[in-house]
Design an enzyme around this catalytic site. Structure first.
Site, PDB file in Angstrom:
ATOM      1  N   CYS A   1      11.050  -1.557  -3.884  1.00  0.00           N
ATOM      2  CA  CYS A   1      11.369  -2.168  -5.173  1.00  0.00           C
ATOM      3  C   CYS A   1      12.454  -1.364  -5.904  1.00  0.00           C
ATOM      4  O   CYS A   1      13.599  -1.381  -5.491  1.00  0.00           O
ATOM      5  CB  CYS A   1      10.115  -2.368  -6.011  1.00  0.00           C
ATOM      6  SG  CYS A   1      10.373  -3.537  -7.373  1.00  0.00           S
TER       7      CYS A   1
ATOM      8  N   GLU B   1       3.186  -2.848   0.137  1.00  0.00           N
ATOM      9  CA  GLU B   1       1.915  -2.196  -0.180  1.00  0.00           C
ATOM     10  C   GLU B   1       1.019  -3.080  -1.037  1.00  0.00           C
ATOM     11  O   GLU B   1      -0.099  -2.698  -1.378  1.00  0.00           O
ATOM     12  CB  GLU B   1       2.180  -0.858  -0.894  1.00  0.00           C
ATOM     13  CG  GLU B   1       2.440  -0.955  -2.378  1.00  0.00           C
ATOM     14  CD  GLU B   1       3.791  -1.535  -2.800  1.00  0.00           C
ATOM     15  OE1 GLU B   1       4.030  -1.568  -4.021  1.00  0.00           O
ATOM     16  OE2 GLU B   1       4.596  -1.951  -1.955  1.00  0.00           O
TER      17      GLU B   1
ATOM     18  N   HIS C   1       7.243  -5.832  -1.991  1.00  0.00           N
ATOM     19  CA  HIS C   1       6.126  -4.885  -2.027  1.00  0.00           C
ATOM     20  C   HIS C   1       5.231  -4.988  -0.794  1.00  0.00           C
ATOM     21  O   HIS C   1       4.243  -5.717  -0.799  1.00  0.00           O
ATOM     22  CB  HIS C   1       5.297  -5.117  -3.296  1.00  0.00           C
ATOM     23  CG  HIS C   1       6.005  -4.694  -4.525  1.00  0.00           C
ATOM     24  ND1 HIS C   1       5.949  -3.403  -5.000  1.00  0.00           N
ATOM     25  CD2 HIS C   1       6.832  -5.376  -5.349  1.00  0.00           C
ATOM     26  CE1 HIS C   1       6.702  -3.313  -6.086  1.00  0.00           C
ATOM     27  NE2 HIS C   1       7.252  -4.499  -6.322  1.00  0.00           N
TER      28      HIS C   1
END
Length: 119
Positions: A7, A92, A90
């Site tokens: 990001c 994660e 993202h």
């Protein structure tokens, strides 16, 4: 040292490599954004939350690796000689799509490659 930007980390790495960034009109928010890995041709479903993007431009020593299939924006860059890569989305994210978890394996592999190179 190996770097995996996510990001804002993607935007910072891209700028450090010589890319420019710009503000998106509406931004990318939420889940289910299709992103294509240009190296493999695989499309991953991603979670995103950002208002800026990396400009699609040629930069020496770096390459664009991922693009957003909704609007064509840059979603990933890499500089293999610098042991660095990044993605705008993202991987994660939890809960959320898990299509991109392999990127953490890639980062582990970059760390091993860095150690082997004795850099």
């Amino acid at each position: 040292m190996p770097v995996f930007g996510i990001c804002l980390g993607h935007q910072l790495l891209a700028q450090a490599l010589g890319f420019s960034t710009y503000k998106l009109k509406f931004g990318h928010r939420g889940a289910n954004h299709p992103v294509k890995d240009l190296r493999t041709g695989v499309v991953e479903i991603t979670t995103q939350n950002h208002g800026f993007a990396v400009k699609d431009e040629a930069v020496g020593g770096a390459q664009i690796t991922h693009v957003n299939l909704n609007d064509g924006t840059v979603e990933g860059v890499a500089a293999p000689e610098r042991f660095a890569f990044s993605v705008q989305y993202h991987p994660e994210s939890s809960p959320g799509p898990h299509d991109s978890l392999h990127l953490f394996d890639r980062f582990r592999d970059e760390i091993a490659r860095f150690k082997k190179a004795g850099a």
